[in-house]
Design an enzyme around this catalytic site. Structure first.
Site, PDB file in Angstrom:
ATOM      1  N   HIS A 110      -7.373  -3.420   4.797  1.00 27.95           N
ATOM      2  CA  HIS A 110      -6.783  -2.072   4.788  1.00 27.95           C
ATOM      3  C   HIS A 110      -7.548  -1.182   3.805  1.00 27.95           C
ATOM      4  CE1 HIS A 110      -4.339   0.912   2.661  1.00 27.95           C
ATOM      5  NE2 HIS A 110      -3.707   1.134   3.796  1.00 27.95           N
TER       6      HIS A 110
ATOM      7  N   SER B  78       0.829  -1.210   0.000  1.00 21.31           N
ATOM      8  CA  SER B  78       0.000   0.000   0.000  1.00 21.31           C
ATOM      9  C   SER B  78       0.860   1.254   0.000  1.00 21.31           C
ATOM     10  CB  SER B  78      -0.921   0.054   1.216  1.00 21.31           C
ATOM     11  OG  SER B  78      -1.643   1.283   1.187  1.00 21.31           O
TER      12      SER B  78
ATOM     13  N   GLU C 245      -9.860   2.063   4.382  1.00 19.17           N
ATOM     14  CA  GLU C 245      -9.570   3.283   3.605  1.00 19.17           C
ATOM     15  C   GLU C 245     -10.872   3.837   2.993  1.00 19.17           C
ATOM     16  OE1 GLU C 245      -6.380   2.687   0.674  1.00 19.17           O
ATOM     17  OE2 GLU C 245      -7.660   3.634  -0.822  1.00 19.17           O
TER      18      GLU C 245
HETATM   19  P1  NBP Z   1      -1.459  -2.544 -13.870  1.00 21.28           P
HETATM   20  O1  NBP Z   1      -2.357  -3.144 -12.870  1.00 21.28           O
HETATM   21  O2  NBP Z   1      -1.997  -1.538 -14.787  1.00 21.28           O
HETATM   22  O3  NBP Z   1      -0.795  -3.732 -14.721  1.00 21.28           O
HETATM   23  C1  NBP Z   1       0.068  -3.456 -15.791  1.00 21.28           C
HETATM   24  C2  NBP Z   1       1.150  -4.490 -15.862  1.00 21.28           C
HETATM   25  O4  NBP Z   1       0.597  -5.795 -16.037  1.00 21.28           O
HETATM   26  C3  NBP Z   1       2.063  -4.244 -17.059  1.00 21.28           C
HETATM   27  O5  NBP Z   1       3.373  -4.558 -16.685  1.00 21.28           O
HETATM   28  C4  NBP Z   1       1.507  -5.244 -18.072  1.00 21.28           C
HETATM   29  O6  NBP Z   1       2.445  -5.610 -19.050  1.00 21.28           O
HETATM   30  C5  NBP Z   1       1.226  -6.398 -17.170  1.00 21.28           C
HETATM   31  N1  NBP Z   1       0.373  -7.432 -17.774  1.00 21.28           N
HETATM   32  C6  NBP Z   1      -0.942  -7.419 -18.078  1.00 21.28           C
HETATM   33 BR1  NBP Z   1      -2.019  -5.979 -17.885  1.00 21.28          BR
HETATM   34  N2  NBP Z   1      -1.382  -8.564 -18.588  1.00 21.28           N
HETATM   35  C7  NBP Z   1      -0.316  -9.362 -18.622  1.00 21.28           C
HETATM   36  C8  NBP Z   1      -0.120 -10.691 -19.064  1.00 21.28           C
HETATM   37  N3  NBP Z   1      -1.136 -11.427 -19.521  1.00 21.28           N
HETATM   38  N4  NBP Z   1       1.123 -11.203 -18.984  1.00 21.28           N
HETATM   39  C9  NBP Z   1       2.146 -10.476 -18.516  1.00 21.28           C
HETATM   40  N5  NBP Z   1       2.025  -9.205 -18.075  1.00 21.28           N
HETATM   41  C10 NBP Z   1       0.799  -8.661 -18.121  1.00 21.28           C
HETATM   42  O7  NBP Z   1      -0.149  -1.938 -13.148  1.00 21.28           O
HETATM   43  P2  NBP Z   1       0.036  -1.136 -11.774  1.00 21.28           P
HETATM   44  O8  NBP Z   1      -0.952  -0.039 -11.632  1.00 21.28           O
HETATM   45  O9  NBP Z   1       1.476  -0.840 -11.692  1.00 21.28           O
HETATM   46  O10 NBP Z   1      -0.338  -2.194 -10.667  1.00 21.28           O
HETATM   47  C11 NBP Z   1       0.362  -3.430 -10.537  1.00 21.28           C
HETATM   48  C12 NBP Z   1      -0.288  -4.245  -9.442  1.00 21.28           C
HETATM   49  O11 NBP Z   1      -0.153  -3.541  -8.205  1.00 21.28           O
HETATM   50  C13 NBP Z   1      -1.781  -4.455  -9.621  1.00 21.28           C
HETATM   51  O12 NBP Z   1      -2.136  -5.732  -9.179  1.00 21.28           O
HETATM   52  C14 NBP Z   1      -2.407  -3.414  -8.731  1.00 21.28           C
HETATM   53  O13 NBP Z   1      -3.695  -3.757  -8.313  1.00 21.28           O
HETATM   54  C15 NBP Z   1      -1.412  -3.387  -7.598  1.00 21.28           C
HETATM   55  N6  NBP Z   1      -1.391  -2.138  -6.821  1.00 21.28           N
HETATM   56  C16 NBP Z   1      -1.511  -0.940  -7.426  1.00 21.28           C
HETATM   57  C17 NBP Z   1      -1.460   0.228  -6.689  1.00 21.28           C
HETATM   58  C18 NBP Z   1      -1.576   1.560  -7.360  1.00 21.28           C
HETATM   59  O14 NBP Z   1      -1.621   2.564  -6.644  1.00 21.28           O
HETATM   60  N7  NBP Z   1      -1.589   1.626  -8.674  1.00 21.28           N
HETATM   61  C19 NBP Z   1      -1.281   0.154  -5.314  1.00 21.28           C
HETATM   62  C20 NBP Z   1      -1.114  -1.075  -4.721  1.00 21.28           C
HETATM   63  C21 NBP Z   1      -1.187  -2.226  -5.478  1.00 21.28           C
HETATM   64  P3  NBP Z   1       2.506  -4.778 -20.437  1.00 21.28           P
HETATM   65  O15 NBP Z   1       3.358  -3.589 -20.145  1.00 21.28           O
HETATM   66  O16 NBP Z   1       3.135  -5.735 -21.357  1.00 21.28           O
HETATM   67  O17 NBP Z   1       1.106  -4.428 -20.798  1.00 21.28           O
END
Ligand code: NBP
Length: 477
Positions: free
Chosen positions: A186, A128, A190
């Site tokens: 969490h 988080s 939130e």
């Molecule tokens: P995203 O959730 O938008 O995911 C994008 C990533 O997933 C890219 O690297 C993409 O590769 C890859 N991907 C996908 Br989509 N499909 C795929 C597949 N079939 N095979 C391999 N790679 C694949 O990214 P994020 O916002 O950085 O979040 C990452 C994780 O962290 C998520 O689970 C999210 O819920 C979690 N999270 C996010 C936050 C936040 O604030 N954003 C906070 C805490 C946790 P590509 O580049 O080739 O498309």
């Protein structure tokens, strides 16, 4: 050279987490399905530390020192399974896969079990703090096998946020899905915090008659007291912001329909399954859904409401103080409910979660970080088997002091026609819990009447049934 850790999935979260590891002195292997993202990271941030860019899965795995530690940071759900399927066959017993995405804990339990059979340690890890947290220090909630934490823990302790007392905001939460479960709750908390803040804002605006800029100042003041928290701080920032295009308060030009990604909803769904009353979180999720029903809202806009009353300046200031009390009391209740859900999950899945440790790792890095969490920590330090946060003497006393104002605020909201589902649900929970008798006795009577569902008596052991259709005598069931 080989890398101590690898990150696959280099969107905002993965990229920043990889940079955080590298900035802390670790050699980090990088991989992403779309290779250009890997190259971009090295081009833009390569001088921040030691990176090994891999284009293929095989190269990536070969770049890691053994036993391997491979962090997956991709979209939760199908993509996570796809990535696991791609890498698992390339790994050896003793290697570790760490899923830092927002996985559902049930998926994490399934994956952990399947990978355990292959001898691979699977760590479902809640993270988080958004992208800034990932870069500068998030709050980290790893689950998975305890032994995995022996080698992974010190690395996570380095990259995590630190609480004010210097403690790293990470702990081994418990086996298999425990980490993702706690991350889920969490996020539910939130949601509740944000809803309560939203209600406070609406009351200050509609009942006290303050402008967004004035309310920003009120929140700034609150942020120097017991409500001191990241969410209160950013609330003041958002409210003080003026839209450049129109010169209006920013909050007045944003469409008032809140979106959600699902973790709040999961928290409520799981709470229903576990039978835990998380009414505050549920109201927060429902409030977002209600806001999104634009057509329904438009169709309802003409419905009758009360005549508003104007407050004098002094009355408005006094009201604002009462809202602070109501917000604080409601916040105690929503954390009480959230921690109850964690306890229930821990009991259900034998996770043996230390609630004090959970409150401790939420003190820094994460979205709900707040001075308040120190008090929760203190409550569990004083008594590890606290049945409920409301049983803690300090919280009980604070609510006792706040309750008159809390009730007055809800009365005012009702009189003025301002919806405060979070405040009201919190008070209803409080009043129901402390009640000597609940109408549940009547419910049992009704159930026995129409369905012969039986009931227990206050004065005798056993299950009973009244012959409602006959002479109304009582029989032992
Ligand atoms: P995203 O959730 O938008 O995911 C994008 C990533 O997933 C890219 O690297 C993409 O590769 C890859 N991907 C996908 Br989509 N499909 C795929 C597949 N079939 N095979 C391999 N790679 C694949 O990214 P994020 O916002 O950085 O979040 C990452 C994780 O962290 C998520 O689970 C999210 O819920 C979690 N999270 C996010 C936050 C936040 O604030 N954003 C906070 C805490 C946790 P590509 O580049 O080739 O498309």
């Amino acid at each position: 050279t080989s890398a101590q850790i690898g990150v696959t999935g280099l969107a905002v979260m993965g990229r920043n987490l990889a940079r955080n590891f590298a900035r802390n002195g670790y050699t980090v292997a990088l991989h992403n399905r779309t290779v250009s993202k890997t190259r971009e990271l090295v081009e833009n941030f390569g001088d921040e530390g030691d990176f090994i860019a891999a284009e293929t899965a095989k190269e990536f795995v070969e770049a890691l020192e053994r036993p391997r530690r491979l962090v997956i940071m991709v979209k939760a759900g199908g993509p996570t399974d796809a990535v696991i399927e791609e890498f698992a066959p390339l790994l050896e017993p003793g290697d570790m896969i760490i899923d830092g995405g927002n996985a559902h804990f049930a998926d994490t339990r399934r994956r952990e079990k399947a990978l355990r059979e292959q001898g691979i340690h699977f760590v479902g890890m809640g993270v988080s703090g958004g992208e800034e947290g990932a870069l500068h220090g998030p709050s980290i909630m790893p689950g998975g096998p305890k032994e995995s934490y022996d080698s992974l823990g010190p690395m996570l302790e380095k990259i995590s946020a630190k609480a004010a007392d210097g403690a790293p905001c990470v702990t081994h939460v418990g086996p298999d899905g425990a980490g993702h479960f706690v991350k889920m709750v969490h996020n539910g908390i939130e949601y509740a915090d944000m809803q309560l803040i939203g209600e406070a804002y609406q009351l200050l605006r509609d009942v006290a008659g303050y402008s967004p800029a004035q309310i920003a100042d009120i929140f700034r003041t609150w942020n120097t007291g017991r409500l001191d928290s990241y969410l209160i701080e950013i609330t003041a920032e958002v409210l003080a912001h003026v839209d450049a295009a129109t010169g209006k308060p920013f909050v007045d030009v944003v469409v008032d329909q809140a979106e959600q990604k699902g973790t709040g909803r999961w928290t409520v769904q799981i709470a229903l399954d576990l039978g835990v009353p998380v009414s505050g979180i549920a109201e927060a999720v429902f409030a977002r859904s209600l806001s999104g029903h634009a057509d329904l809202r438009a169709a309802s806009r003409g419905l009758a409401g009360p005549k508003p009353t104007a407050l004098s300046e002094a009355e408005a200031a006094a009201f604002a103080d009462r809202v602070e009390q109501a917000l604080y009391a409601s916040k105690i209740v929503s954390y009480t409910q959230g921690f109850h859900e964690i306890q229930a999950g821990s009991d259900e899945y034998d996770w043996d979660i230390d609630l004090g440790a959970v409150s401790s790792i939420w003190r820094g890095g994460c979205i709900i970080r707040a001075a308040f969490l120190d008090r929760i920590r203190a409550a569990y330090d004083a008594r590890a088997d606290l049945p409920s946060l409301l049983s803690d003497e300090t919280f009980a006393r604070e609510i006792a002091e706040a309750q008159d104002d809390w009730r007055e605020v809800i009365i005012a909201a009702t009189r003025e026609g301002v919806a405060v589902p979070g405040f009201s649900a919190a008070l209803a929970y409080y009043d129901a819990l402390r009640a000597e008798r609940l109408p549940a006795a009547l419910t049992q009577g009704q159930r026995d009447f129409f369905g012969a569902h039986t009931y227990r008596r206050v004065d005798r052991e056993g299950a009973f049934h009244t012959l409602w259709g006959g002479d109304r005598s009582e029989v032992t069931a």
